[in-house]
Design an enzyme around this catalytic site. Structure first.
Site, PDB file in Angstrom:
ATOM      1  N   SER A  25      21.896 -43.577  73.170  1.00  0.00           N
ATOM      2  CA  SER A  25      22.944 -43.351  74.166  1.00  0.00           C
ATOM      3  C   SER A  25      22.617 -43.900  75.538  1.00  0.00           C
ATOM      4  CB  SER A  25      23.256 -41.853  74.274  1.00  0.00           C
ATOM      5  OG  SER A  25      22.090 -41.120  74.601  1.00  0.00           O
ATOM      6  N   ASP A  85      25.024 -35.510  82.732  1.00  0.00           N
ATOM      7  CA  ASP A  85      25.495 -34.483  81.800  1.00  0.00           C
ATOM      8  C   ASP A  85      24.381 -33.659  81.169  1.00  0.00           C
ATOM      9  OD1 ASP A  85      24.350 -36.378  80.231  1.00  0.00           O
ATOM     10  OD2 ASP A  85      26.120 -36.835  79.034  1.00  0.00           O
ATOM     11  N   HIS A  99      21.912 -37.692  80.217  1.00  0.00           N
ATOM     12  CA  HIS A  99      22.022 -39.072  80.690  1.00  0.00           C
ATOM     13  C   HIS A  99      22.087 -39.138  82.212  1.00  0.00           C
ATOM     14  CE1 HIS A  99      24.048 -38.632  76.702  1.00  0.00           C
ATOM     15  NE2 HIS A  99      23.155 -39.546  76.406  1.00  0.00           N
TER      16      HIS A  99
END
Length: 408
Positions: free
Chosen positions: A56, A363, A366
């Site tokens: 991610s 978040d 990240h």
């Protein structure tokens, strides 16, 4: 192609040898002089494409192409809405592509509206190096592990040339020579380590899986090399022990928390992985002699950002911007964008902070676009974070490089 690369390697060898002769003075760090010599004396690389592999930290839409969009407020800072990224805006890979004059990478798995003329992104949020199994991996991890990403790349490489030959619109697909001259970027490994902790492993047990993880990592790099990949840009993993996602999920004693609030044992596992990854890169430089490898110390860059956050204009570096509840504004059961029904209406309960530009963590897992921008600025402007210390735009010239030692 092979002869030209050998010639570049020979030129680089002459430059490094000259550096040794001219600057052989006590306590002088050869990395700095080598970096200056190479950056000053060799031409910039012309990367026509980027092919990215990862999780991610560099996913630009792979996971969301499979399972649906990253819900608002993801994307609000730059894209104005969800853009397949778990961030308020751009990722490091976006800024990296921009610095090379290339468009943002589309996810290979995103078949709608994508343009692969200058590369493709095989990364997937939640991806691991080791293939996901019900024995070793808990839920919420992507099935698009690194071996799957490698297979996707192989298919894309082969099929793109077949389809391109049909002409017309298909000629926008990368030419064959793009694959040899492309930049191959890797940013993966964090989820393999965090999985260990999710399975209640100790830090020593997490360290014990690293050799197996890196053996599979090397297998993918060799596969890409076998298909013509020659310039590899490899990020190590960041300080996972500074992420609310990890801090909130595991009990820690006061002695296990450093002065910046990060979990010492978890960061120790990340540093162990990084040390072994660096050894692997050094091994691959010798084994794959026509390739150029750059090892990027993302850990040190991100840890520096957290340690110096207030000095750099950020606030509360360990407190999540988009989240809800608790010490870190993070609840793993109510992540960024989560909603609930109140009086018959759906409302967002894990929303964005007012000013993401002064936050480091987006978040809980990240980084924000502002943090990512600071990170890429260090990568592009501070060669001490690179091994060898040669700039991104000249990274294709470092094949056969061996890390120099300090003179005594």
């Amino acid at each position: 192609m092979k002869s030209s690369r050998l010639l570049r390697s020979a030129k680089l060898g002459i430059i490094i040898l000259t550096t040794l002769v001219l600057f052989a003075t006590p306590n002088l760090c050869l990395e700095r002089t080598t970096s200056q010599s190479v950056n000053d004396q060799v031409e910039e690389c012309q990367f026509p494409a980027i092919f990215n592999f990862g999780d991610s930290n560099s996913d630009t839409g792979g996971l969301t192409a499979l399972y649906g969009p990253a819900h608002p407020p993801n994307g609000i800072t730059f894209f104005g809405g969800s853009a397949g990224r778990f961030c308020d805006g751009r990722l490091v890979i976006d800024f990296l592509a921009g610095s090379l004059g290339l468009p943002y990478l589309n996810a290979y798995l995103n078949s709608i509206g994508s343009n692969f003329s200058h590369g493709a992104n095989f990364a997937s949020a939640g991806a691991t190096i080791r293939p996901q199994t019900t024995i070793y991996f808990p839920k919420d991890y992507s099935p698009i592990s690194l071996n799957v990403q490698s297979a996707e790349f192989s298919t894309f490489h082969t099929r793109s040339q077949v389809v391109r030959n049909q002409g017309g619109f298909f000629e926008t697909l990368p030419r064959e020579d793009y694959f040899a001259n492309a930049l191959y970027t890797f940013d993966i490994g964090q989820n393999d380590l965090s999985t260990g902790y999710k399975l209640n492993m100790s830090t020593e047990q997490v360290k014990a899986i690293v050799p197996d993880v890196l053996a599979l990592y090397a297998k993918t790099i060799r596969a890409v090399y076998a298909q013509g990949g020659r310039t590899f840009w490899i990020h190590n993993v960041g300080p996972m022990g500074c992420l609310p996602y990890m801090l909130d999920g595991y009990p820690l004693t006061d002695a296990q928390v450093d002065k910046f609030g990060c979990a010492i044992p978890i960061n120790e596992a990340a540093q162990f992985y990084n040390a072994k990854l660096k050894e692997l890169v050094e091994q691959l430089r010798k084994e794959l002699s026509l390739a150029a490898f750059t090892y990027v110390d993302i850990y040190s860059i991100k840890y520096t950002l957290i340690a110096r956050a207030e000095e750099l204009g950020f606030e509360e570096p360990l407190v999540t911007c988009c989240g809800t509840g608790g010490k870190y504004n993070f609840d793993n059961s109510m992540r960024c964008g989560s909603t609930k029904i109140v009086d018959g209406k759906k409302i967002v309960v894990a929303n964005s902070c007012k000013n993401p530009s002064i936050k480091v963590i987006w978040d809980g897992i990240h980084y924000t676009e502002a943090a990512n921008k600071w990170i890429i600025d260090q990568i592009l402007n501070n060669a001490s974070y690179l091994d060898p210390p040669v700039s991104l735009k000249r990274a294709c010239h470092v094949s056969g490089y061996q890390t120099p030692l300090f003179l005594s």
